[in-house]
Design an enzyme around this catalytic site. Structure first.
Site, PDB file in Angstrom:
ATOM      1  N   CYS A 156      28.280 -36.798  -7.408  1.00 16.39           N
ATOM      2  CA  CYS A 156      27.850 -35.710  -6.783  1.00 16.39           C
ATOM      3  C   CYS A 156      25.887 -36.231  -6.176  1.00 16.39           C
ATOM      4  O   CYS A 156      25.871 -35.753  -7.673  1.00 16.39           O
ATOM      5  CB  CYS A 156      28.378 -34.213  -7.143  1.00 16.39           C
ATOM      6  SG  CYS A 156      27.737 -33.161  -6.318  1.00 16.39           S
ATOM      7  N   GLN A 157      25.777 -36.636  -5.572  1.00 21.41           N
ATOM      8  CA  GLN A 157      24.368 -36.973  -5.074  1.00 21.41           C
ATOM      9  C   GLN A 157      24.215 -36.131  -3.950  1.00 21.41           C
ATOM     10  O   GLN A 157      24.185 -35.278  -2.942  1.00 21.41           O
ATOM     11  CB  GLN A 157      24.362 -38.477  -4.978  1.00 21.41           C
ATOM     12  CG  GLN A 157      24.702 -39.317  -6.614  1.00 21.41           C
ATOM     13  CD  GLN A 157      24.770 -40.918  -6.153  1.00 21.41           C
ATOM     14  OE1 GLN A 157      25.562 -41.163  -4.939  1.00 21.41           O
ATOM     15  NE2 GLN A 157      24.057 -41.761  -6.611  1.00 21.41           N
TER      16      GLN A 157
END
Ligand code: SAM
Length: 470
Positions: A111-112
């Site tokens: 998750c970025q």
């Protein structure tokens, strides 16, 4: 049954593969005791651990993957950085040549920050190192009919300063590529599986592959997730229309977080929160053997594993002293002299770390009290387990690792037990193969793998439901 060719990205130790293919012809939901006929076949997989690369450690997840699934002429594992096969900077032709054709792309990706850096003649430009844009590049070039992804449920409300923007970008890019998308934040334990692990699962299908007519009916009863993981709406149903211009979404999205289940078709989103519906009679359909923490324990076999036990009587070389805020009550099992709490044994450390505290600390601004509320010292064997985290392994006392008490003895969980909580086969991560040599994988690394992995039964159930529609 026609073969469904799968590419597994961010493969870790192969959770998606186990769920889709089963293991040695058996299914995860039966803990590998019942036959499982699967059309899914992983033809190419990829895994690379950037932190191991930096520290010079072995790429042990790759070694485990190779050990369990040695390369064959029609299934290859690529043990290098995904950026070296699908960088957004590469030409489409190059990516096409490096990755085989496939029907379905799967993976649990980091998750970025997905914001768009710009739009140029080549298309949208994602930020460097953000792996979503590598996935996007592969989808753009290879156009698989199906995509099946997993992520932390935080993705639905990221980033913190603009809730929901990242997921809106994901949905809009998938829409742009001609996919209909459905998603659901599934807590495996709500459906009879042995771990309270909540992750968002995302399915995308080319519009011609699965036809979605009524969006509401799709998320309520007819969709793949609604059928595999039944639920009822809990809260209002929200509708929104995504902008077509990705840069506009990236810069101006302001519709807030995404709800826990939803569908998107042609940019139109329908979503809601939900409550799981899984009667007791259905629990065994999801996990025949293991549903509670108490079910997965090794018990007798653990007598030969002293390193997992916490010796309640063994004294520390030096007692550890912690200064509390005056008058602050701590766990009564700990010895206390005035404001000083004394830790004399390894078990005292666990009691202290999991207990309530107002501990004196010094920062550059001076003295302050670090406060934490109480957690239960031991985990309840009569419930599904708490989420496994990557730092679950290693002997050190911890606030977050699992601790169990059996017949008055305290111990940590064994790697086989952690594997069972994710519905992996026993000892799946025990051995790796590198340079044709077998290597034993240490317990802390095995725990790390399970902290990163997923509950295989969720993937199996989605795979089963999806194949009926193909
Ligand atoms: C959330 S985990 C997925 C675990 C997997 N589903 C399993 O069952 O073990 C994400 C994985 O992506 C890998 N990864 C991170 N950056 C990568 C990169 N640049 N290229 C390839 N893999 C990467 C990590 O090492 C990690 O194993």
């Amino acid at each position: 049954m026609k073969e469904i060719r799968v590419v597994e990205l961010f493969a870790g130790v192969g959770g998606f593969r186990l769920g889709l293919e089963g293991w040695q012809g058996k299914s995860a939901s039966s803990h590998y005791t019942k036959p499982f006929k699967s059309p899914y076949k992983v033809v190419w997989s990829n895994q690379w651990e950037p932190s191991s690369a930096r520290s010079g450690e072995l790429q042990e997840a790759n070694m485990v993957y190779h050990h369990n699934w040695p390369d064959t002429p029609d299934s290859k594992h690529y043990p290098h950085d995904l950026n070296s096969v699908a960088s957004p900077d590469f030409t489409d032709k190059k990516v096409d040549g490096l990755i085989p054709d496939h029907d379905m792309l799967v993976g649990g990706f980091p998750c970025q920050d997905y914001s768009v850096a710009g739009v140029n003649t080549k298309g949208i430009e994602g930020r460097k190192g953000v792996l979503w844009w590598n996935i996007h590049k592969i989808l753009k070039v290879k156009r698989p009919k199906f995509v099946f992804l997993e992520n932390v449920d935080r993705l639905l409300k990221s980033p913190t300063n603009n809730r929901g923007r990242d997921f809106a970008i994901m949905l809009a890019t998938l829409n742009d590529l001609g996919y209909t998308v459905e998603w659901k934040a599934i807590n495996a334990a709500d459906f009879g599986m042995p771990q309270r692990r909540r992750r968002v699962y995302i399915l995308a299908y080319q519009k011609s592959s699965i036809k979605v007519k009524d969006l509401l009916q799709w998320i309520e009863t007819d969709g793949v997730f609604a059928t595999a993981f039944p639920s009822s709406f809990h809260g209002p149903i929200k509708e929104l229309q995504l902008e077509e211009d990705l840069k506009l979404i990236s810069d101006q999205y302001n519709e807030g977080k995404f709800l826990n289940c939803g569908v998107m078709k042609d940019g139109k989103v329908l979503m809601s929160d939900f409550k799981a519906i899984c009667p007791r009679t259905a629990l065994k359909d999801y996990s025949l053997k293991y549903q509670l923490l108490g079910d997965i324990l090794l018990n007798g076999e653990m007598n030969d594993e002293p390193s997992f036990f916490i010796d309640a009587n063994k004294k520390l070389k030096e007692p550890l002293l912690k200064i509390m805020q005056t008058g602050f009550e701590v766990d009564a099992r700990l010895k206390r002299q005035g404001d000083v709490v004394e830790l004399h044994t390894e078990l005292d450390k666990w009691i202290y770390l999991k207990g309530r505290k107002a501990e004196e600390r010094i920062s550059s601004k001076g003295k302050f009290y670090y406060k934490e509320g109480p957690l239960s010292l031991t985990d309840d064997l009569n419930k599904p387990s708490r989420t496994i985290i990557t730092s679950e392994g290693g002997p050190g006392a911890s606030r977050f690792k699992h601790l169990i008490e059996i017949d008055g003895k305290f111990r940590r969980l064994h790697p086989i037990e952690l594997e069972r909580l994710n519905m992996f086969p026993d000892n799946h991560t025990a051995i790796g193969t590198g340079n044709d040599k077998e290597v034993a994988i240490g317990p802390a690394k095995r725990a790390f793998f399970m902290g990163n992995a997923l509950v295989v039964g969720v993937v199996e159930k989605v795979g089963e439901e999806l194949k009926k529609r193909m």
